[in-house]
Design an enzyme around this catalytic site. Structure first.
Site, short mmCIF file in Angstrom:
data_model
loop_
_atom_site.label_atom_id
_atom_site.label_comp_id
_atom_site.label_asym_id
_atom_site.label_seq_id
_atom_site.Cartn_x
_atom_site.Cartn_y
_atom_site.Cartn_z
N ARG A 1 -94.46 4.20 -40.40
CA ARG A 1 -93.68 2.94 -40.58
C ARG A 1 -91.91 3.87 -40.46
NH1 ARG A 1 -96.72 1.00 -37.19
NH2 ARG A 1 -98.02 -1.06 -37.44
N GLU A 2 -91.06 3.65 -39.49
CA GLU A 2 -89.59 4.29 -39.75
C GLU A 2 -88.92 2.95 -39.33
OE1 GLU A 2 -89.43 6.65 -35.79
OE2 GLU A 2 -90.33 8.20 -36.63
N ARG B 1 -67.53 2.38 -28.14
CA ARG B 1 -68.20 2.44 -29.12
C ARG B 1 -69.33 3.32 -28.77
NH1 ARG B 1 -68.17 -0.46 -33.56
NH2 ARG B 1 -68.60 -2.95 -33.30
N GLU C 1 -63.21 -9.54 -42.55
CA GLU C 1 -63.25 -8.80 -41.48
C GLU C 1 -62.64 -9.25 -39.82
OE1 GLU C 1 -64.30 -5.92 -40.20
OE2 GLU C 1 -65.36 -4.80 -42.04
N GLU D 1 -59.16 -7.39 -37.87
CA GLU D 1 -59.49 -6.92 -36.69
C GLU D 1 -58.71 -7.70 -35.83
OE1 GLU D 1 -63.63 -6.83 -35.89
OE2 GLU D 1 -64.68 -4.75 -37.20
N GLY E 1 -87.28 -4.51 -34.99
CA GLY E 1 -88.99 -3.78 -35.52
C GLY E 1 -89.38 -2.48 -35.66
N GLU F 1 -81.15 -4.55 -40.90
CA GLU F 1 -80.00 -5.06 -41.01
C GLU F 1 -80.50 -6.90 -40.85
OE1 GLU F 1 -76.33 -5.19 -39.18
OE2 GLU F 1 -77.72 -3.70 -37.93
N GLU G 1 -58.89 3.25 -40.37
CA GLU G 1 -57.69 4.02 -40.48
C GLU G 1 -58.43 4.62 -39.62
OE1 GLU G 1 -59.23 7.80 -43.26
OE2 GLU G 1 -57.37 6.28 -44.34
#
Length: 183
Positions: A35-36, A62, A91, A95, A114, A118, A137
């Site tokens: 499992r990763e 992105r 945030e 932003e 999977g 997070e 920055e």
């Protein structure tokens, strides 16, 4: 219910944002499998909606997708144990320059369970006041105001692929709908 038991944990990469593990787990029947896991400290996504049903979004490049994406303000929790609500306030201000008179917890989401641990905490920001933004920055973005209906059309036309923005918008709409019904 099937449970996978961790047999061996092996960290193969420690990074600034994520760590990567290659574990061995025992599954049903005693078989061992690989499992990763990508370890991430978690984050927040804030859905800022003005009195006129306009959403405040950010457009930023992105790197993994080599394109600009339209998203709600979002960010990573500091590894020092920052609380999600404090991160959402930070945030949103950094932003967009916005502060929320009301910040409603819309609950957590698992972006990709999977392989990724997070937890992304979603918030609805209402009663907004504008002030100066304070970008990191290495952060470059533009702030845009877009009506809810236009964002929904973008989702339907596959022009808004960011998952946290879609889920956040749908949860915010449901919250506002149920709040209006209770009045």
């Amino acid at each position: 219910m099937y449970i996978e038991k961790e047999i061996q944990r092996n960290t193969v990469h420690r990074g600034r944002i994520v760590n990567v593990r290659s574990d061995i787990a025992e599954i049903h029947g005693g078989k061992h499998v690989s499992r990763e896991v990508v370890e991430h400290p978690g984050g927040v996504c804030v859905v800022p909606i003005d009195h006129d049903n306009t959403c405040w979004c950010v457009r930023q490049f992105r790197y993994p997708f080599q394109t600009e994406l339209l998203e709600f303000p979002a960010g990573k929790l500091d590894r020092s144990g920052e609380e999600p609500r404090a991160c959402a306030i930070r945030e949103l201000k950094e932003e967009t320059g916005l502060t929320a008179g009301r910040l409603i917890d819309l609950g957590p989401m698992y972006p990709s369970p999977g392989y990724l641990d997070e937890i992304l905490h979603l918030y609805l920001a209402l009663d907004l006041e504008k002030g100066p933004a304070n970008l990191d920055e290495d952060e470059y973005l533009s702030v845009e105001q877009i009506p809810i209906d236009a964002l929904l059309a973008m989702i339907a036309e596959n022009n808004l692929p960011d998952a946290k923005t879609m889920v956040g918008l749908f949860k915010a709409i449901q919250y506002l709908k149920h709040t209006a019904e209770d009045m």
